[in-house]
Design a protein around this motif. Structure first.
Motif, PDB file in Angstrom:
ATOM      1  N   GLN A  93       0.827  -1.207   0.000  1.00  0.00           N
ATOM      2  CA  GLN A  93       0.000   0.000   0.000  1.00  0.00           C
ATOM      3  C   GLN A  93       0.861   1.256   0.000  1.00  0.00           C
ATOM      4  O   GLN A  93       0.530   2.242  -0.672  1.00  0.00           O
ATOM      5  N   LYS A  94       1.977   1.237   0.725  1.00  0.00           N
ATOM      6  CA  LYS A  94       2.848   2.405   0.733  1.00  0.00           C
ATOM      7  C   LYS A  94       3.505   2.620  -0.634  1.00  0.00           C
ATOM      8  O   LYS A  94       3.839   3.731  -1.002  1.00  0.00           O
ATOM      9  N   ARG A  95       3.688   1.522  -1.355  1.00  0.00           N
ATOM     10  CA  ARG A  95       4.334   1.620  -2.672  1.00  0.00           C
ATOM     11  C   ARG A  95       3.368   2.071  -3.751  1.00  0.00           C
ATOM     12  O   ARG A  95       3.703   2.905  -4.595  1.00  0.00           O
ATOM     13  N   PHE A  96       2.135   1.560  -3.732  1.00  0.00           N
ATOM     14  CA  PHE A  96       1.214   1.787  -4.840  1.00  0.00           C
ATOM     15  C   PHE A  96       0.035   2.710  -4.508  1.00  0.00           C
ATOM     16  O   PHE A  96      -0.626   3.199  -5.427  1.00  0.00           O
ATOM     17  N   ALA A  97      -0.251   2.930  -3.214  1.00  0.00           N
ATOM     18  CA  ALA A  97      -1.367   3.815  -2.859  1.00  0.00           C
ATOM     19  C   ALA A  97      -1.041   4.571  -1.584  1.00  0.00           C
ATOM     20  O   ALA A  97      -1.776   4.500  -0.592  1.00  0.00           O
ATOM     21  N   PRO A  98       0.054   5.340  -1.578  1.00  0.00           N
ATOM     22  CA  PRO A  98       0.520   5.954  -0.332  1.00  0.00           C
ATOM     23  C   PRO A  98      -0.333   7.114   0.162  1.00  0.00           C
ATOM     24  O   PRO A  98      -0.308   7.428   1.347  1.00  0.00           O
ATOM     25  N   GLN A  99      -1.088   7.754  -0.727  1.00  0.00           N
ATOM     26  CA  GLN A  99      -1.820   8.954  -0.348  1.00  0.00           C
ATOM     27  C   GLN A  99      -3.302   8.710  -0.070  1.00  0.00           C
ATOM     28  O   GLN A  99      -4.058   9.657   0.123  1.00  0.00           O
ATOM     29  N   VAL A 100      -3.718   7.446  -0.031  1.00  0.00           N
ATOM     30  CA  VAL A 100      -5.136   7.148   0.172  1.00  0.00           C
ATOM     31  C   VAL A 100      -5.552   7.501   1.596  1.00  0.00           C
ATOM     32  O   VAL A 100      -4.813   7.259   2.551  1.00  0.00           O
ATOM     33  N   ASP A 101      -6.740   8.074   1.732  1.00  0.00           N
ATOM     34  CA  ASP A 101      -7.303   8.411   3.038  1.00  0.00           C
ATOM     35  C   ASP A 101      -7.410   7.125   3.875  1.00  0.00           C
ATOM     36  O   ASP A 101      -8.057   6.159   3.468  1.00  0.00           O
ATOM     37  N   SER A 102      -6.770   7.104   5.046  1.00  0.00           N
ATOM     38  CA  SER A 102      -6.731   5.887   5.858  1.00  0.00           C
ATOM     39  C   SER A 102      -8.120   5.472   6.338  1.00  0.00           C
ATOM     40  O   SER A 102      -8.379   4.289   6.553  1.00  0.00           O
ATOM     41  N   ARG A 103      -9.032   6.431   6.491  1.00  0.00           N
ATOM     42  CA  ARG A 103     -10.383   6.089   6.937  1.00  0.00           C
ATOM     43  C   ARG A 103     -11.119   5.295   5.867  1.00  0.00           C
ATOM     44  O   ARG A 103     -11.794   4.298   6.164  1.00  0.00           O
ATOM     45  N   ALA A 104     -10.957   5.702   4.622  1.00  0.00           N
ATOM     46  CA  ALA A 104     -11.599   4.975   3.534  1.00  0.00           C
ATOM     47  C   ALA A 104     -10.888   3.659   3.245  1.00  0.00           C
ATOM     48  O   ALA A 104     -11.529   2.634   3.000  1.00  0.00           O
ATOM     49  N   SER A 105      -9.553   3.667   3.278  1.00  0.00           N
ATOM     50  CA  SER A 105      -8.814   2.446   2.943  1.00  0.00           C
ATOM     51  C   SER A 105      -9.079   1.338   3.953  1.00  0.00           C
ATOM     52  O   SER A 105      -9.176   0.160   3.588  1.00  0.00           O
ATOM     53  N   THR A 106      -9.222   1.692   5.227  1.00  0.00           N
ATOM     54  CA  THR A 106      -9.512   0.676   6.235  1.00  0.00           C
ATOM     55  C   THR A 106     -10.877   0.055   5.998  1.00  0.00           C
ATOM     56  O   THR A 106     -11.060  -1.162   6.155  1.00  0.00           O
ATOM     57  N   ALA A 107     -11.849   0.876   5.606  1.00  0.00           N
ATOM     58  CA  ALA A 107     -13.176   0.345   5.284  1.00  0.00           C
ATOM     59  C   ALA A 107     -13.103  -0.564   4.061  1.00  0.00           C
ATOM     60  O   ALA A 107     -13.728  -1.640   4.031  1.00  0.00           O
ATOM     61  N   VAL A 108     -12.351  -0.159   3.042  1.00  0.00           N
ATOM     62  CA  VAL A 108     -12.204  -0.987   1.836  1.00  0.00           C
ATOM     63  C   VAL A 108     -11.549  -2.320   2.190  1.00  0.00           C
ATOM     64  O   VAL A 108     -11.963  -3.377   1.698  1.00  0.00           O
ATOM     65  N   HIS A 109     -10.533  -2.303   3.050  1.00  0.00           N
ATOM     66  CA  HIS A 109      -9.879  -3.536   3.466  1.00  0.00           C
ATOM     67  C   HIS A 109     -10.881  -4.535   4.034  1.00  0.00           C
ATOM     68  O   HIS A 109     -10.879  -5.717   3.675  1.00  0.00           O
ATOM     69  N   ALA A 110     -11.734  -4.049   4.931  1.00  0.00           N
ATOM     70  CA  ALA A 110     -12.701  -4.941   5.573  1.00  0.00           C
ATOM     71  C   ALA A 110     -13.768  -5.409   4.594  1.00  0.00           C
ATOM     72  O   ALA A 110     -14.113  -6.601   4.555  1.00  0.00           O
ATOM     73  N   LEU A 111     -14.294  -4.496   3.791  1.00  0.00           N
ATOM     74  CA  LEU A 111     -15.367  -4.861   2.863  1.00  0.00           C
ATOM     75  C   LEU A 111     -14.867  -5.820   1.788  1.00  0.00           C
ATOM     76  O   LEU A 111     -15.589  -6.744   1.385  1.00  0.00           O
ATOM     77  N   ALA A 112     -13.628  -5.643   1.324  1.00  0.00           N
ATOM     78  CA  ALA A 112     -13.077  -6.550   0.318  1.00  0.00           C
ATOM     79  C   ALA A 112     -12.774  -7.920   0.913  1.00  0.00           C
ATOM     80  O   ALA A 112     -12.821  -8.943   0.204  1.00  0.00           O
TER      81      ALA A 112
END
Length: 297
Positions: free
Chosen positions: A165-184
């Motif tokens: 994630q740090k390599r390919f999506a470092p600027q993603v909002d952590s609040r949204a990315s954490t939700a995406v992690h769980a939903l996926a």
């Protein structure tokens, strides 16, 4: 108010983070590990998505979304699937916490992905931490080779997911990315439940209590508290809190789930934490900010 936050929040966060291992042990004692995962991601994902929507977090899209999903599957399905299964093999919460704590060290090993170098001090920390893990593991009465390999797989999933994630999506909002992690992760967990055909809940009250704690305290509250600290303090100061996790987990496991706390285990935890401290100072390459920790609760 600021002084109160500084004094109270740090031990509270360590306690909340450490309690995840205890709740996991109780959960897999009451139901199959994959079923615990499924409940965690379905309920936690919904709550985290609702929170991200409420605070107007920016959601990843397109190729960035695909990268966040891949990172999430590594950090959630691989990490917690392996750790929860290791718990069902009677691996102690303290050992799992210590192995998970080696995450920054393993990230340093993969430092080329982040444009960093690995120092002699970090390698020494890695070696000392490994000795501590070995001592703590050998002292376990129910030592399991399969359980240890599962812990290492969980560590690999967490570290590789963080690096990815740090390599390919470092600027993603952590609040949204954490939700995406769980939903996926939820549909993958459902497939694993169906594939293993393990959906029998052996102890409904303990399963419900553990899942409630995992979702509300570990997946949501600890995540919010972590981000609140990162907004106020630098990542190094916050990262130091994780050094206390193995010892606090060992104490909680001894008090709450009757896991033994013998002298060699205590010594192994102490040596392991020393290794983590030595390996914590990661050099910052020119032109790149030091990497921030990624919530994986």
């Amino acid at each position: 108010m600021k002084a109160y936050f500084t004094i109270a929040v740090q031990p509270l966060f360590v306690l909340m983070w450490s309690s995840a291992f205890i709740a996991g042990i109780i959960g897999v004692g009451a139901a199959p590990p994959m079923l615990v995962l499924l409940g965690r991601y379905v309920i936690g994902g919904a709550l985290l998505a609702g929170y991200a929507w409420a605070v107007r977090a920016t959601w990843p899209r397109g190729q960035t979304l695909r990268h966040v999903v891949i990172a999430g599957l590594l950090m959630q399905i691989v990490q917690f699937g392996a750790f929860y299964t290791a718990m069902s093999h009677q691996v102690s919460g303290a050992v799992i916490a210590l192995i998970q704590g080696l995450n920054p060290v393993l990230i340093a090993v993969f430092a080329g992905f982040l444009g960093e170098t690995v120092t002699a001090r970090q390698w020494a920390g890695f070696g000392i931490g490994g000795v501590g893990v070995a001592a703590a593991v050998v002292d376990q009465s129910n030592f399991s080779v399969a359980g240890l390999l599962l812990c290492l797989l969980g560590l690999f999933g967490l570290s590789m997911g963080t690096v990815y994630q740090k390599r390919f999506a470092p600027q993603v909002d952590s609040r949204a990315s954490t939700a995406v992690h769980a939903l996926a992760s939820a549909p993958i967990a459902a497939v694993l439940v169906l594939a293993t055909q393990q959906w029998q809940i052996r102890d409904l009250p303990h399963f419900a209590a553990a899942l409630t704690w995992i979702v509300l305290v570990n997946s949501v509250a600890a995540f919010l508290l972590l981000n609140a600290m990162l907004r106020r303090w630098d990542a190094t100061r916050v990262g130091r809190l994780f050094f206390a996790t193995p010892a606090v987990t060992a104490l909680l496991a001894w008090l709450l789930v009757d896991q033994p706390l013998r002298p060699l285990t205590i010594a192994g935890l102490g040596v392991g934490v020393l290794g983590l401290v030595l390996a914590s100072a990661r050099p910052q390459s020119a032109g790149r900010p030091a990497p921030q920790p990624v919530a994986a609760r």
